[in-house]
Design a protein around this motif. Structure first.
Motif, PDB file in Angstrom:
ATOM      1  N   LEU A 123       0.831  -1.203   0.000  1.00  8.39           N
ATOM      2  CA  LEU A 123       0.000   0.000   0.000  1.00  8.39           C
ATOM      3  C   LEU A 123       0.868   1.257   0.000  1.00  8.39           C
ATOM      4  CD1 LEU A 123      -3.219   0.658   1.992  1.00  8.39           C
ATOM      5  CD2 LEU A 123      -1.384   2.328   2.082  1.00  8.39           C
ATOM      6  N   VAL A 124       1.866   1.294   0.883  1.00 11.61           N
ATOM      7  CA  VAL A 124       2.734   2.465   0.971  1.00 11.61           C
ATOM      8  C   VAL A 124       3.517   2.641  -0.328  1.00 11.61           C
ATOM      9  CG1 VAL A 124       4.726   3.429   2.164  1.00 11.61           C
ATOM     10  CG2 VAL A 124       2.877   2.414   3.479  1.00 11.61           C
ATOM     11  N   GLY A 125       4.006   1.546  -0.885  1.00 12.97           N
ATOM     12  CA  GLY A 125       4.730   1.626  -2.152  1.00 12.97           C
ATOM     13  C   GLY A 125       3.841   2.090  -3.285  1.00 12.97           C
ATOM     14  N   HIS A 126       2.607   1.580  -3.317  1.00 12.02           N
ATOM     15  CA  HIS A 126       1.652   2.001  -4.349  1.00 12.02           C
ATOM     16  C   HIS A 126       1.428   3.499  -4.308  1.00 12.02           C
ATOM     17  CE1 HIS A 126      -2.190   2.535  -6.449  1.00 12.02           C
ATOM     18  NE2 HIS A 126      -2.637   3.097  -5.338  1.00 12.02           N
ATOM     19  N   LEU A 127       1.205   4.032  -3.114  1.00 16.65           N
ATOM     20  CA  LEU A 127       0.914   5.453  -3.012  1.00 16.65           C
ATOM     21  C   LEU A 127       2.135   6.291  -3.382  1.00 16.65           C
ATOM     22  CD1 LEU A 127      -1.443   7.239  -2.441  1.00 16.65           C
ATOM     23  CD2 LEU A 127      -0.902   7.168  -0.010  1.00 16.65           C
ATOM     24  N   GLY A 128       3.324   5.835  -2.997  1.00 17.47           N
ATOM     25  CA  GLY A 128       4.535   6.540  -3.403  1.00 17.47           C
ATOM     26  C   GLY A 128       4.690   6.590  -4.908  1.00 17.47           C
ATOM     27  N   VAL A 129       4.390   5.483  -5.569  1.00 19.52           N
ATOM     28  CA  VAL A 129       4.477   5.433  -7.035  1.00 19.52           C
ATOM     29  C   VAL A 129       3.431   6.355  -7.661  1.00 19.52           C
ATOM     30  CG1 VAL A 129       4.080   3.934  -9.043  1.00 19.52           C
ATOM     31  CG2 VAL A 129       5.529   3.147  -7.160  1.00 19.52           C
ATOM     32  N   VAL A 130       2.223   6.368  -7.098  1.00 15.67           N
ATOM     33  CA  VAL A 130       1.181   7.267  -7.603  1.00 15.67           C
ATOM     34  C   VAL A 130       1.646   8.720  -7.504  1.00 15.67           C
ATOM     35  CG1 VAL A 130      -1.126   8.194  -7.115  1.00 15.67           C
ATOM     36  CG2 VAL A 130      -0.757   5.724  -7.188  1.00 15.67           C
ATOM     37  N   TYR A 131       2.177   9.107  -6.355  1.00 11.96           N
ATOM     38  CA  TYR A 131       2.673  10.470  -6.203  1.00 11.96           C
ATOM     39  C   TYR A 131       3.729  10.788  -7.260  1.00 11.96           C
ATOM     40  CZ  TYR A 131       0.717  10.584  -1.399  1.00 11.96           C
ATOM     41  OH  TYR A 131      -0.105  10.553  -0.305  1.00 11.96           O
ATOM     42  N   GLN A 132       4.677   9.889  -7.402  1.00  9.15           N
ATOM     43  CA  GLN A 132       5.790  10.150  -8.318  1.00  9.15           C
ATOM     44  C   GLN A 132       5.304  10.248  -9.756  1.00  9.15           C
ATOM     45  OE1 GLN A 132       8.903   7.166  -8.279  1.00  9.15           O
ATOM     46  NE2 GLN A 132      10.428   8.634  -8.993  1.00  9.15           N
ATOM     47  N   PHE A 133       4.454   9.316 -10.159  1.00 14.94           N
ATOM     48  CA  PHE A 133       3.986   9.298 -11.545  1.00 14.94           C
ATOM     49  C   PHE A 133       3.130  10.520 -11.857  1.00 14.94           C
ATOM     50  CE2 PHE A 133       0.621   8.061 -14.589  1.00 14.94           C
ATOM     51  CZ  PHE A 133       1.418   7.881 -15.709  1.00 14.94           C
ATOM     52  N   GLN A 134       2.147  10.790 -11.008  1.00 17.96           N
ATOM     53  CA  GLN A 134       1.258  11.917 -11.292  1.00 17.96           C
ATOM     54  C   GLN A 134       2.010  13.238 -11.249  1.00 17.96           C
ATOM     55  OE1 GLN A 134      -1.181  10.807 -12.543  1.00 17.96           O
ATOM     56  NE2 GLN A 134      -2.257   9.226 -11.415  1.00 17.96           N
ATOM     57  N   ARG A 135       2.915  13.376 -10.297  1.00 20.49           N
ATOM     58  CA  ARG A 135       3.648  14.644 -10.176  1.00 20.49           C
ATOM     59  C   ARG A 135       4.502  14.913 -11.411  1.00 20.49           C
ATOM     60  NH1 ARG A 135       6.632  13.205  -6.374  1.00 20.49           N
ATOM     61  NH2 ARG A 135       8.606  13.012  -7.481  1.00 20.49           N
ATOM     62  N   THR A 136       5.131  13.885 -11.940  1.00 21.08           N
ATOM     63  CA  THR A 136       6.017  14.106 -13.080  1.00 21.08           C
ATOM     64  C   THR A 136       5.263  14.577 -14.310  1.00 21.08           C
ATOM     65  OG1 THR A 136       5.886  11.751 -13.679  1.00 21.08           O
ATOM     66  CG2 THR A 136       7.742  12.434 -12.305  1.00 21.08           C
ATOM     67  N   HIS A 137       3.966  14.298 -14.397  1.00 20.82           N
ATOM     68  CA  HIS A 137       3.253  14.768 -15.587  1.00 20.82           C
ATOM     69  C   HIS A 137       2.402  16.001 -15.326  1.00 20.82           C
ATOM     70  CE1 HIS A 137      -0.957  13.585 -14.997  1.00 20.82           C
ATOM     71  NE2 HIS A 137      -0.565  12.428 -14.561  1.00 20.82           N
ATOM     72  N   PHE A 138       1.912  16.220 -14.070  1.00 27.42           N
ATOM     73  CA  PHE A 138       1.078  17.414 -13.920  1.00 27.42           C
ATOM     74  C   PHE A 138       1.898  18.699 -13.843  1.00 27.42           C
ATOM     75  CE2 PHE A 138       0.507  16.142  -9.212  1.00 27.42           C
ATOM     76  CZ  PHE A 138       1.319  17.144  -8.691  1.00 27.42           C
ATOM     77  N   VAL A 139       3.209  18.589 -13.763  1.00 25.87           N
ATOM     78  CA  VAL A 139       4.054  19.791 -13.803  1.00 25.87           C
ATOM     79  C   VAL A 139       4.598  20.070 -15.205  1.00 25.87           C
ATOM     80  CG1 VAL A 139       4.730  19.529 -11.392  1.00 25.87           C
ATOM     81  CG2 VAL A 139       6.169  18.523 -13.185  1.00 25.87           C
ATOM     82  N   ARG A 140       4.211  19.272 -16.203  1.00 27.19           N
ATOM     83  CA  ARG A 140       4.796  19.412 -17.542  1.00 27.19           C
ATOM     84  C   ARG A 140       4.287  20.624 -18.299  1.00 27.19           C
ATOM     85  NH1 ARG A 140       3.367  14.734 -21.023  1.00 27.19           N
ATOM     86  NH2 ARG A 140       1.380  14.958 -19.913  1.00 27.19           N
ATOM     87  N   GLY A 141       3.100  21.132 -17.930  1.00 28.32           N
ATOM     88  CA  GLY A 141       2.532  22.256 -18.656  1.00 28.32           C
ATOM     89  C   GLY A 141       1.909  21.870 -19.972  1.00 28.32           C
ATOM     90  N   THR A 142       1.527  20.612 -20.105  1.00 28.77           N
ATOM     91  CA  THR A 142       0.874  20.145 -21.322  1.00 28.77           C
ATOM     92  C   THR A 142      -0.246  19.185 -20.959  1.00 28.77           C
ATOM     93  OG1 THR A 142       1.149  18.899 -23.392  1.00 28.77           O
ATOM     94  CG2 THR A 142       2.593  18.297 -21.565  1.00 28.77           C
TER      95      THR A 142
END
Length: 250
Positions: free
Chosen positions: A46-65
């Motif tokens: 569970l903790v690993g899943h949430l960490g991966v979700v944070y990392q994945f979503q963050r890397t794309h919502f800051v792209r400006g596209t």
């Protein structure tokens, strides 16, 4: 911090609080504890899943596209290292949201505008549900904040279900009423197979053909039931309960 709306500041504070509570619930000694609300998972997963979700979503919502990102995700570390990974990804996600322009283009899977504002609510609610999962795994589940729960119910109805994330039957037809006993909020919904309409509760309703159902409970219990975390019979239900099953997103 960028200029955020009151709602966005609320979600950001909820993300901080829920993330901290989740981290406090999970220690090295209980990483192997089963998470019964997520069958087949333990707290490490569970903790690993949430960490991966944070990392994945963050890397794309800051792209400006608003272009759709690829589906490649990182793999969380295993064992005690997963706790530091989770804390690091949570902190970086909070910082990213603090400095994010909510109106910047950003992909999301909802049916609304493809802007970064989507992710404030989604990250807060994702964390809150999994905080409850983690606490339930160690026997101390604390209900979700009433205001956040009301917002989570709205997200189920305006985003999760219309975006194809229904886990219940998709052939139900009828009118469903949900009442949050602790906040006074209420929702009236019309189900017609795969479609769902949220009706204006301030107007005289024509229920039309089909079955009807109503469910009462705290906002937290309503949200947890819609997410499949607690059974529907925890709620006070009248009418055709299969209509409520059609509202489940988890």
């Amino acid at each position: 911090m960028t200029d955020l709306t009151a709602d966005q500041r609320f979600w950001l504070e909820a993300l901080r609080a829920e993330g901290a509570a989740l981290g406090a619930a999970v220690g090295v000694e209980n990483l192997a504890a089963p998470v019964r609300s997520c069958p087949g998972w333990n707290l490490e997963r569970l903790v690993g899943h949430l960490g991966v979700v944070y990392q994945f979503q963050r890397t794309h919502f800051v792209r400006g596209t608003a272009s759709r990102p690829d589906n490649e995700r990182q793999t969380a570390p295993t064992g005690p290292a997963v706790l530091d990974y989770f804390a690091e990804q949570l902190a970086q996600t909070i910082t990213a949201l603090e400095n994010l322009d909510p109106e910047a283009p950003a992909w999301n899977w909802g049916g609304g505008p493809k802007v970064a504002a989507f992710w404030f609510r989604r990250m807060a609610l994702e964390t809150a549900i999994h905080r409850w999962d983690a606490q339930a795994a160690i026997g101390i589940p604390i209900p979700l904040d009433p205001r956040l729960s009301v917002d989570g119910i709205a997200e189920v109805l305006d985003t999760q279900l219309p975006s194809g994330r229904r886990k219940g039957p998709d052939d139900a037809e009828g009118v469903v009423r949900l009442n949050a006993t602790d906040t006074g909020d209420r929702w009236v919904l019309r189900l017609r197979g795969t479609t769902l309409a949220v009706l204006d509760t301030n107007t005289v309703l024509d229920p039309g053909p089909g079955a009807q159902a109503a469910a009462k409970g705290t906002a937290s219990d309503l949200l947890l039931a819609l997410w499949g975390r607690i059974p529907l019979d925890v709620l006070e239900i009248t009418g055709e309960s299969h209509l409520l099953e059609a509202l489940r997103t988890g």
